[in-house]
Design an enzyme around this catalytic site. Structure first.
Site, PDB file in Angstrom:
ATOM      1  CG  HIS A  45      -7.879   4.446   9.044  1.00 15.44           C
ATOM      2  ND1 HIS A  45      -7.373   5.691   8.718  1.00 15.44           N
ATOM      3  CD2 HIS A  45      -8.035   3.788   7.871  1.00 15.44           C
ATOM      4  CE1 HIS A  45      -7.242   5.783   7.401  1.00 15.44           C
ATOM      5  NE2 HIS A  45      -7.634   4.628   6.858  1.00 15.44           N
ATOM      6  CG  HIS A 127      -1.006  -0.368   5.589  1.00 11.10           C
ATOM      7  ND1 HIS A 127      -1.743  -1.063   4.650  1.00 11.10           N
ATOM      8  CD2 HIS A 127      -1.055   0.932   5.229  1.00 11.10           C
ATOM      9  CE1 HIS A 127      -2.215  -0.204   3.760  1.00 11.10           C
ATOM     10  NE2 HIS A 127      -1.817   1.016   4.089  1.00 11.10           N
TER      11      HIS A 127
END
Ligand code: ATP
Ligand code: MG
Length: 176
Positions: A45, A127
């Site tokens: 995620h 990220h």
């Protein structure tokens, strides 16, 4: 007096099955070039806002903050791998962070302020963490993953026997 319940919460971009497959194969390809502790595919995620340990009484405030977010859908391309030496984090991310993503995070923190959370988007580096305690060998090119972003998710983090497990609490479509 009973202790009030605390929950470890964060807002994230949570991939659907197709995007998750793309991220998982890119992650596997990158992880062939070094060693560390892999993040399980089902945990992949992008964290937008980490709230930490939240008093359950604040949950309604957090939910209405999410409703107030003023941001539309956009596309994200995950096209590079990176490594942060200090934290040992190996990640996948966009080489061009779309302005729409920064606006989304800004809008989210602004909405969360009345609940008592302080924005920390100054150092927001979108990220997907794919491994921790990574010792870098080589960072290969990756096959870009197209990720249509159309919703914001609230997740709860639990400490499982084999590291963190996340539960999806709620999803808000990005419509403006
Ligand atoms: P573990 O801590 O068990 O290794 P984890 O970091 O994935 O696993 P959490 O610590 O609950 O689990 O974090 C949930 C998400 O929030 C992760 O994406 C994590 O990177 C992010 N996060 C955790 N702490 C912070 C922090 N202090 N600031 C910003 N993001 C954070
Ligand atoms: Mg953590």
């Amino acid at each position: 007096m009973s202790a009030r319940r605390k929950r470890r919460l964060f807002f994230a971009l949570w991939p659907d099955a197709e995007v998750r497959n793309g991220l998982a194969s890119a992650a596997a390809a990158v992880r062939k070039h070094g060693s560390g502790r892999s993040v399980p595919d089902e945990n992949l995620h992008i964290t937008l806002a980490f709230l930490g340990s939240v008093d359950e009484e604040l949950l309604d405030c957090v939910r209405s903050a999410a409703e107030q977010v003023n941001a539309g859908a956009f596309a994200l391309t995950i096209d590079r791998a990176g490594w942060w030496k200090r934290t040992g984090i190996l990640w996948l991310g966009p080489s061009a962070g779309p302005a729409a993503l920064n606006r989304l995070v800004k809008s989210l923190w602004a909405a969360l302020e009345p609940c008592g959370f302080w924005p920390d988007f100054r150092d927001f580096h979108p990220h997907v963490t794919i491994a921790r305690r990574w010792r870098k060998a080589r960072l290969p090119e990756i096959r870009p993953v197209h990720w249509p972003i159309d919703a914001l998710m609230l997740l709860e983090s639990h400490t499982g026997q084999r590291g963190a497990r996340y539960t999806l609490l709620e999803r808000w479509p990005l419509i403006r």
